[in-house]
Design a protein around this motif. Structure first.
Motif, mmCIF file in Angstrom:
data_model
loop_
_atom_site.group_PDB
_atom_site.id
_atom_site.type_symbol
_atom_site.label_atom_id
_atom_site.label_comp_id
_atom_site.label_asym_id
_atom_site.label_seq_id
_atom_site.Cartn_x
_atom_site.Cartn_y
_atom_site.Cartn_z
ATOM 1 N N ALA A 47 -0.540 2.246 7.125
ATOM 2 C CA ALA A 47 -1.708 2.028 7.980
ATOM 3 C C ALA A 47 -1.279 2.071 9.437
ATOM 4 C CB ALA A 47 -2.360 0.694 7.657
ATOM 5 N N GLU A 111 -3.663 6.308 7.780
ATOM 6 C CA GLU A 111 -4.998 6.217 8.363
ATOM 7 C C GLU A 111 -5.003 5.124 9.409
ATOM 8 O OE1 GLU A 111 -8.119 5.778 5.472
ATOM 9 O OE2 GLU A 111 -7.317 7.391 4.230
ATOM 10 N N GLY A 113 -6.768 2.074 11.447
ATOM 11 C CA GLY A 113 -7.749 1.022 11.203
ATOM 12 C C GLY A 113 -7.067 -0.286 10.883
ATOM 13 N N GLU A 117 -8.159 -3.304 5.480
ATOM 14 C CA GLU A 117 -9.230 -2.432 5.006
ATOM 15 C C GLU A 117 -8.724 -1.039 4.649
ATOM 16 O OE1 GLU A 117 -12.387 -2.566 7.866
ATOM 17 O OE2 GLU A 117 -12.511 -4.747 7.753
ATOM 18 N N THR A 118 -7.804 -0.501 5.450
ATOM 19 C CA THR A 118 -7.338 0.866 5.171
ATOM 20 C C THR A 118 -6.570 0.943 3.865
ATOM 21 O OG1 THR A 118 -5.386 0.571 6.579
ATOM 22 C CG2 THR A 118 -7.300 1.635 7.587
ATOM 23 N N ASN A 121 -9.193 0.687 1.093
ATOM 24 C CA ASN A 121 -9.973 1.933 1.050
ATOM 25 C C ASN A 121 -9.154 3.078 0.465
ATOM 26 O OD1 ASN A 121 -12.174 0.644 2.170
ATOM 27 N ND2 ASN A 121 -11.749 1.349 4.249
ATOM 28 N N ALA A 122 -7.867 3.129 0.787
ATOM 29 C CA ALA A 122 -6.997 4.184 0.249
ATOM 30 C C ALA A 122 -6.863 4.069 -1.263
ATOM 31 C CB ALA A 122 -5.622 4.127 0.914
#
Length: 168
Positions: A47, A111, A113, A117-118, A121-122
């Motif tokens: 991240a 990513e 962010g 959360e990243t 989300n991944a």
């Protein structure tokens, strides 16, 4: 036999950062899940924290100080984001070379962010079946205010999460 083949097709993702514990988790996966990760692709994710810098500036005013927030310029924020991206790509390159030396094929992703959360989300985006993370170093102060990344992922990732603690 079919069940064993399905187990080997599971996607494993290792979340890495600058912390040596995340590389310990990667080495643990390579040592203990080698058969699984050589039959399928190992996913390594880093991240990129967002550059959201607002600082407090203390201006001297006699014996007193006057405090007021100062926002970073867009150029500074862009520069910090570029630096974060370069760091993340460097971490992924290092992890990729470690895996290549062990004969494991990897896909690397990064990513920008909030890392909490990243990572979660991944897990959904890349259809991960097992998330592996390094145990956090003893950052009691930070964890009390920000919360632990590994704890957040344990509670919010849409797959099983394995936290690998480095022996002391």
């Amino acid at each position: 036999m079919e069940k064993a083949t399905k187990l080997l097709d599971k996607k494993v993702m290792v979340a890495i950062d600058e912390n040596e514990n995340s590389y310990h988790a990667l080495m643990w996966v390579l040592d203990n899940l080698k058969e699984s990760v050589t039959k399928s692709t190992l996913v390594i994710f880093a991240a990129q924290p967002l550059a959201n810098y607002t600082s407090v500036f203390a201006a001297p005013l006699g014996f007193a100080r006057m405090y007021f927030p100062v926002s970073a310029t867009p150029a500074l924020i862009e520069s910090i984001q570029d630096q974060n991206k370069r760091v993340s790509l460097g971490l992924l390159e290092k992890a990729k070379s470690i895996c290549a030396s062990r004969g494991v094929k990897v896909d690397t992703f990064t990513e920008a962010g909030d890392p909490k959360e990243t990572v979660c989300n991944a897990v959904q985006k890349y259809e991960i079946n097992l998330l592996v993370m390094g145990g956090q170093a003893n950052r009691t102060f930070m964890r009390a205010f920000q919360g632990s990344l590994s704890n957040y992922c344990l509670n919010n990732a849409k797959c099983p999460v394995l936290i690998v603690k480095k022996p002391e």
